[in-house]
Write an enzyme that holds these catalytic residues in place. Structure first.
Site, PDB file in Angstrom:
ATOM      1  N   ASN A 102      13.884  -2.582  17.661  1.00 45.63           N
ATOM      2  CA  ASN A 102      15.125  -2.118  18.287  1.00 45.63           C
ATOM      3  C   ASN A 102      15.953  -1.226  17.362  1.00 45.63           C
ATOM      4  O   ASN A 102      16.732  -0.404  17.843  1.00 45.63           O
ATOM      5  CB  ASN A 102      15.944  -3.351  18.700  1.00 45.63           C
ATOM      6  CG  ASN A 102      17.383  -3.016  18.998  1.00 45.63           C
ATOM      7  OD1 ASN A 102      17.702  -2.487  20.062  1.00 45.63           O
ATOM      8  ND2 ASN A 102      18.281  -3.279  18.049  1.00 45.63           N
ATOM      9  N   ALA A 113      12.364  13.475  19.191  1.00 42.49           N
ATOM     10  CA  ALA A 113      11.012  13.419  18.603  1.00 42.49           C
ATOM     11  C   ALA A 113      10.669  11.985  18.208  1.00 42.49           C
ATOM     12  O   ALA A 113       9.550  11.511  18.442  1.00 42.49           O
ATOM     13  CB  ALA A 113      10.926  14.350  17.395  1.00 42.49           C
ATOM     14  N   TYR A 167      16.131  12.932  17.157  1.00 43.49           N
ATOM     15  CA  TYR A 167      16.135  11.665  17.897  1.00 43.49           C
ATOM     16  C   TYR A 167      15.083  11.686  19.015  1.00 43.49           C
ATOM     17  O   TYR A 167      14.321  10.728  19.197  1.00 43.49           O
ATOM     18  CB  TYR A 167      17.532  11.439  18.476  1.00 43.49           C
ATOM     19  CG  TYR A 167      17.749  10.115  19.162  1.00 43.49           C
ATOM     20  CD1 TYR A 167      17.902   8.939  18.422  1.00 43.49           C
ATOM     21  CD2 TYR A 167      17.824  10.032  20.549  1.00 43.49           C
ATOM     22  CE1 TYR A 167      18.125   7.730  19.070  1.00 43.49           C
ATOM     23  CE2 TYR A 167      18.048   8.828  21.193  1.00 43.49           C
ATOM     24  CZ  TYR A 167      18.195   7.674  20.444  1.00 43.49           C
ATOM     25  OH  TYR A 167      18.411   6.471  21.080  1.00 43.49           O
ATOM     26  N   SER A 175      13.932   5.671  24.321  1.00 43.99           N
ATOM     27  CA  SER A 175      15.132   6.215  24.979  1.00 43.99           C
ATOM     28  C   SER A 175      14.678   7.223  26.015  1.00 43.99           C
ATOM     29  O   SER A 175      13.643   7.876  25.837  1.00 43.99           O
ATOM     30  CB  SER A 175      16.011   6.927  23.952  1.00 43.99           C
ATOM     31  OG  SER A 175      16.996   7.718  24.620  1.00 43.99           O
TER      32      SER A 175
HETATM   33  P1  NAD Z   1      23.758   0.197  17.587  1.00 42.34           P
HETATM   34  O1  NAD Z   1      24.122   1.294  16.654  1.00 42.34           O
HETATM   35  O2  NAD Z   1      24.815  -0.716  18.077  1.00 42.34           O
HETATM   36  O3  NAD Z   1      22.597  -0.704  16.994  1.00 42.34           O
HETATM   37  C1  NAD Z   1      21.553  -0.212  16.212  1.00 42.34           C
HETATM   38  C2  NAD Z   1      21.075  -1.326  15.338  1.00 42.34           C
HETATM   39  O4  NAD Z   1      20.028  -0.821  14.490  1.00 42.34           O
HETATM   40  C3  NAD Z   1      22.180  -1.860  14.428  1.00 42.34           C
HETATM   41  O5  NAD Z   1      22.104  -3.252  14.383  1.00 42.34           O
HETATM   42  C4  NAD Z   1      21.820  -1.249  13.085  1.00 42.34           C
HETATM   43  O6  NAD Z   1      22.270  -2.004  11.972  1.00 42.34           O
HETATM   44  C5  NAD Z   1      20.316  -1.241  13.174  1.00 42.34           C
HETATM   45  N1  NAD Z   1      19.704  -0.333  12.215  1.00 42.34           N
HETATM   46  C6  NAD Z   1      19.894   0.998  12.087  1.00 42.34           C
HETATM   47  N2  NAD Z   1      19.184   1.468  11.040  1.00 42.34           N
HETATM   48  C7  NAD Z   1      18.522   0.409  10.513  1.00 42.34           C
HETATM   49  C8  NAD Z   1      17.616   0.262   9.439  1.00 42.34           C
HETATM   50  N3  NAD Z   1      17.261   1.295   8.670  1.00 42.34           N
HETATM   51  N4  NAD Z   1      17.120  -0.978   9.170  1.00 42.34           N
HETATM   52  C9  NAD Z   1      17.474  -2.047   9.929  1.00 42.34           C
HETATM   53  N5  NAD Z   1      18.332  -1.958  10.968  1.00 42.34           N
HETATM   54  C10 NAD Z   1      18.844  -0.740  11.254  1.00 42.34           C
HETATM   55  O7  NAD Z   1      23.037   0.935  18.784  1.00 42.34           O
HETATM   56  P2  NAD Z   1      22.297   0.377  20.095  1.00 42.34           P
HETATM   57  O8  NAD Z   1      22.760   1.234  21.197  1.00 42.34           O
HETATM   58  O9  NAD Z   1      22.403  -1.099  20.205  1.00 42.34           O
HETATM   59  O10 NAD Z   1      20.792   0.811  19.756  1.00 42.34           O
HETATM   60  C11 NAD Z   1      19.681  -0.079  19.843  1.00 42.34           C
HETATM   61  C12 NAD Z   1      18.456   0.736  20.184  1.00 42.34           C
HETATM   62  O11 NAD Z   1      18.592   1.272  21.505  1.00 42.34           O
HETATM   63  C13 NAD Z   1      18.235   1.936  19.267  1.00 42.34           C
HETATM   64  O12 NAD Z   1      16.875   2.082  18.975  1.00 42.34           O
HETATM   65  C14 NAD Z   1      18.718   3.098  20.111  1.00 42.34           C
HETATM   66  O13 NAD Z   1      18.112   4.314  19.730  1.00 42.34           O
HETATM   67  C15 NAD Z   1      18.296   2.643  21.493  1.00 42.34           C
HETATM   68  N6  NAD Z   1      19.004   3.316  22.585  1.00 42.34           N
HETATM   69  C16 NAD Z   1      20.347   3.236  22.704  1.00 42.34           C
HETATM   70  C17 NAD Z   1      20.987   3.904  23.743  1.00 42.34           C
HETATM   71  C18 NAD Z   1      22.475   3.869  23.938  1.00 42.34           C
HETATM   72  O14 NAD Z   1      22.995   4.644  24.745  1.00 42.34           O
HETATM   73  N7  NAD Z   1      23.210   2.992  23.282  1.00 42.34           N
HETATM   74  C19 NAD Z   1      20.218   4.652  24.650  1.00 42.34           C
HETATM   75  C20 NAD Z   1      18.844   4.701  24.506  1.00 42.34           C
HETATM   76  C21 NAD Z   1      18.241   4.021  23.465  1.00 42.34           C
END
Ligand code: NAD
Length: 248
Positions: free
Chosen positions: A92, A159, A157, A144
């Site tokens: 995630n 890619a 992102y 995503s």
């Molecule tokens: P968020 O920023 O709240 O959470 C991201 C999490 O990833 C955080 O807990 C952060 O600490 C962790 N993280 C980031 N880099 C890290 C690393 N190097 N090592 C360990 N942990 C790391 O964002 P979110 O929206 O909860 O995102 C979760 C996933 O969902 C991501 O992969 C994001 O790309 C994907 N996503 C989010 C959305 C959106 O609109 N929020 C849409 C599509 C996909």
């Protein structure tokens, strides 16, 4: 009702906040023993452990930066050392560093690819030997819709997230006969810290393009993840869209 996961162990990367936190909580509600990875959100990770204990499940928290191969593989090893098995791996963790190609730097490119895509390869390759030995595994990679449709200012992102889908389909073919499923969930715009970085006027524009006219809730993504973990036994190599219709 979903099948219980009482004897199962799950690792959620970046699981302390946002979508990852909801995934951790939903898995705990089904009885899963958890390992929650965080990079820097230690306070959120501590509070999540308390919440999971109240649900009645076990939770180990592990600090690791999954963009670094040694730390990502070490993370999986720590779960195996602690619980002796890993059944469910949820990749995630993710970041954005949005810029048009004119402004994008090598660091912006590499940070996003290392965190979002390379981490998936590191954790999956570290988890597979145990899953193969036990002839069981459920791997769910958070992609995503941007990895499917592309998006202005998100070439790095897009890619990384498109790469996750291609990796998922390829890896799933290799291990399907071993009762290991690998799927990708492709969320649309979801209400987390990641979305709150987007300026208000742009958020309004985005909303008008979502057929359901609202952003997704982290729990709506989490429920798709736990469905795959608990009852997706014959689903593999798929990209499941949870996006309010923004990409069909
Ligand atoms: P968020 O920023 O709240 O959470 C991201 C999490 O990833 C955080 O807990 C952060 O600490 C962790 N993280 C980031 N880099 C890290 C690393 N190097 N090592 C360990 N942990 C790391 O964002 P979110 O929206 O909860 O995102 C979760 C996933 O969902 C991501 O992969 C994001 O790309 C994907 N996503 C989010 C959305 C959106 O609109 N929020 C849409 C599509 C996909």
């Amino acid at each position: 009702m979903l099948t219980r996961l009482d004897d199962k162990v799950a690792l959620v990367t970046g699981g302390a906040r946002g979508i990852g936190r909801e995934i951790s909580l939903e898995l705990a509600r089904l009885g899963t023993k958890l390992a929650v990875n965080y990079r820097s959100s230690s306070a959120e990770a501590e509070s999540l452990v308390e919440e999971i204990k109240q649900i009645g499940s076990e939770c180990q928290i592990i600090q690791a930066d999954v963009s670094k191969k040694d730390q990502a593989r070490g993370l999986v090893q720590q779960v195996l050392d602690h619980y002796g098995q890993l059944d469910i791996l949820v990749n995630n963790a993710g970041i954005t560093k949005d810029k048009t190609l004119k402004k994008l730097t090598d660091d912006d490119w590499e940070d996003v690819i290392n965190t979002n895509l390379n981490s998936v390869y590191y954790t999956v390759s570290a988890a597979l030997p145990n899953m193969l030995e036990r002839q069981h595994g459920r791997i769910i990679n958070i992609s995503s819709f941007v990895g499917q449709a592309g998006n202005f200012g998100q070439s790095n992102y897009a890619a990384s997230k498109g790469g996750i889908i291609a990796f998922t389909k390829s890896a799933a073919q290799e291990v399907a006969k071993n009762n290991i499923t690998i799927n990708a969930i492709a969320p649309g715009f979801t209400e987390t810290d990641m979305l709150s970085q987007v300026p208000e006027n742009i958020r309004e524009q985005i909303l008008s393009k979502i057929p359901m006219r609202r952003f997704g809730k982290p729990n709506e993504i989490a429920r798709a993840v736990v469905f795959l973990a608990a009852d997706g036994d014959y689903i593999t190599g798929q990209q499941i869209n949870v996006n309010g219709g923004v990409y069909m």
